[in-house]
Design a protein around this motif. Sequence first.
Motif, PDB file in Angstrom:
ATOM      1  N   LEU A 133     -12.881  84.926  63.283  1.00  0.00           N
ATOM      2  CA  LEU A 133     -13.867  85.944  63.619  1.00  0.00           C
ATOM      3  C   LEU A 133     -14.929  85.956  62.537  1.00  0.00           C
ATOM      4  CD1 LEU A 133     -14.844  88.490  65.211  1.00  0.00           C
ATOM      5  CD2 LEU A 133     -13.443  89.821  63.632  1.00  0.00           C
ATOM      6  N   VAL A 134     -16.211  85.947  62.937  1.00  0.00           N
ATOM      7  CA  VAL A 134     -17.316  86.002  61.985  1.00  0.00           C
ATOM      8  C   VAL A 134     -18.298  87.083  62.449  1.00  0.00           C
ATOM      9  CG1 VAL A 134     -19.224  84.746  60.916  1.00  0.00           C
ATOM     10  CG2 VAL A 134     -17.099  83.543  61.464  1.00  0.00           C
ATOM     11  N   LEU A 135     -18.622  88.013  61.554  1.00  0.00           N
ATOM     12  CA  LEU A 135     -19.679  88.996  61.784  1.00  0.00           C
ATOM     13  C   LEU A 135     -20.802  88.677  60.816  1.00  0.00           C
ATOM     14  CD1 LEU A 135     -17.730  92.378  62.096  1.00  0.00           C
ATOM     15  CD2 LEU A 135     -18.703  91.000  63.933  1.00  0.00           C
ATOM     16  N   THR A 136     -22.055  88.675  61.310  1.00  0.00           N
ATOM     17  CA  THR A 136     -23.192  88.335  60.463  1.00  0.00           C
ATOM     18  C   THR A 136     -24.326  89.317  60.662  1.00  0.00           C
ATOM     19  OG1 THR A 136     -24.110  86.867  62.152  1.00  0.00           O
ATOM     20  CG2 THR A 136     -22.697  85.849  60.486  1.00  0.00           C
ATOM     21  N   GLY A 137     -25.233  89.348  59.677  1.00  0.00           N
ATOM     22  CA  GLY A 137     -26.422  90.176  59.803  1.00  0.00           C
ATOM     23  C   GLY A 137     -27.093  90.391  58.469  1.00  0.00           C
ATOM     24  N   GLU A 138     -28.242  90.994  58.524  1.00  0.00           N
ATOM     25  CA  GLU A 138     -28.955  91.360  57.303  1.00  0.00           C
ATOM     26  C   GLU A 138     -28.060  92.248  56.435  1.00  0.00           C
ATOM     27  OE1 GLU A 138     -31.903  91.531  54.506  1.00  0.00           O
ATOM     28  OE2 GLU A 138     -31.899  90.273  56.299  1.00  0.00           O
ATOM     29  N   LYS A 139     -27.281  93.107  57.105  1.00  0.00           N
ATOM     30  CA  LYS A 139     -26.385  94.026  56.399  1.00  0.00           C
ATOM     31  C   LYS A 139     -25.141  94.238  57.268  1.00  0.00           C
ATOM     32  CE  LYS A 139     -26.768  98.439  54.011  1.00  0.00           C
ATOM     33  NZ  LYS A 139     -27.633  99.607  53.805  1.00  0.00           N
ATOM     34  N   VAL A 140     -24.039  93.582  56.901  1.00  0.00           N
ATOM     35  CA  VAL A 140     -22.754  93.795  57.566  1.00  0.00           C
ATOM     36  C   VAL A 140     -22.054  94.902  56.788  1.00  0.00           C
ATOM     37  CG1 VAL A 140     -20.525  92.784  58.155  1.00  0.00           C
ATOM     38  CG2 VAL A 140     -22.602  91.409  58.363  1.00  0.00           C
ATOM     39  N   VAL A 141     -21.745  96.007  57.461  1.00  0.00           N
ATOM     40  CA  VAL A 141     -21.162  97.170  56.803  1.00  0.00           C
ATOM     41  C   VAL A 141     -19.779  97.439  57.375  1.00  0.00           C
ATOM     42  CG1 VAL A 141     -21.417  99.630  56.289  1.00  0.00           C
ATOM     43  CG2 VAL A 141     -23.457  98.183  56.442  1.00  0.00           C
ATOM     44  N   LEU A 142     -18.787  97.499  56.497  1.00  0.00           N
ATOM     45  CA  LEU A 142     -17.420  97.845  56.869  1.00  0.00           C
ATOM     46  C   LEU A 142     -17.091  99.168  56.209  1.00  0.00           C
ATOM     47  CD1 LEU A 142     -15.843  94.419  55.881  1.00  0.00           C
ATOM     48  CD2 LEU A 142     -16.804  95.055  58.086  1.00  0.00           C
ATOM     49  N   THR A 143     -16.489 100.070  56.945  1.00  0.00           N
ATOM     50  CA  THR A 143     -16.036 101.332  56.351  1.00  0.00           C
ATOM     51  C   THR A 143     -14.603 101.598  56.768  1.00  0.00           C
ATOM     52  OG1 THR A 143     -16.819 102.703  58.191  1.00  0.00           O
ATOM     53  CG2 THR A 143     -18.364 102.341  56.374  1.00  0.00           C
ATOM     54  N   ASP A 144     -13.864 102.189  55.851  1.00  0.00           N
ATOM     55  CA  ASP A 144     -12.512 102.660  56.124  1.00  0.00           C
ATOM     56  C   ASP A 144     -12.427 104.016  55.454  1.00  0.00           C
ATOM     57  OD1 ASP A 144      -9.884 103.117  56.651  1.00  0.00           O
ATOM     58  OD2 ASP A 144      -9.104 101.479  55.428  1.00  0.00           O
ATOM     59  N   ALA A 145     -12.545 105.071  56.249  1.00  0.00           N
ATOM     60  CA  ALA A 145     -12.639 106.437  55.737  1.00  0.00           C
ATOM     61  C   ALA A 145     -13.831 106.498  54.781  1.00  0.00           C
ATOM     62  CB  ALA A 145     -11.336 106.875  55.107  1.00  0.00           C
TER      63      ALA A 145
END
Length: 184
Positions: A133-145
């Motif tokens: 799995l690959v997510l791409t972009g100018e800004k890839v943002v992951l949040t967990d709480a």
Amino acid sequence: MAKRALSCIGTALLMLAATLASPATDARAQDTEKRISGLALSNDEPIQIESDLLKIDEETSKATFTGNVKVVQGDTQLQAGRMIVNYDKNGGSVSSGAAQIREIELYDKVFIRADTQTATADAGNFNMVNEVLVLTGEKVVLTDAENVFIGCKLTVEMKSGQAKLDSCGRRVMIQLDPKSRPKQ
């Protein structure tokens, strides 16, 4: 839509949710890499897909969902402007459930949410053959709480459980909330 195609989409979403649950810890690194343990996938929940338009092209072996695409499986939700499911016919069609999914492409503002975890990107790709799995972009943002991870490319190898967040020439940014650590 074919049950197999829907199951593969759900697998990709659940795999990403497991990725978000295992935060990396070195905020100074240009690329952040983390081993994911306890990766559990579930294919037993029903999956619902909605879009403004679905086009199945048997000649090119593609099913294209366009316009406000929403995929829901249990507590996991995906939204994108467009989703393309590439498949091998193997003697059948995607609408009959006999096709083998090769790849799922996501475009136009990808949003994934599972429980307290979210991921946003400009585009995504799930290679079913290599299980990557690959997510791409100018800004890839992951949040967990309250924990936040920002880069430009997230790569998750499903077989090994390895996840890597790239900076693409900038810097990976991580904000960790001390209250989110497990109690010992």
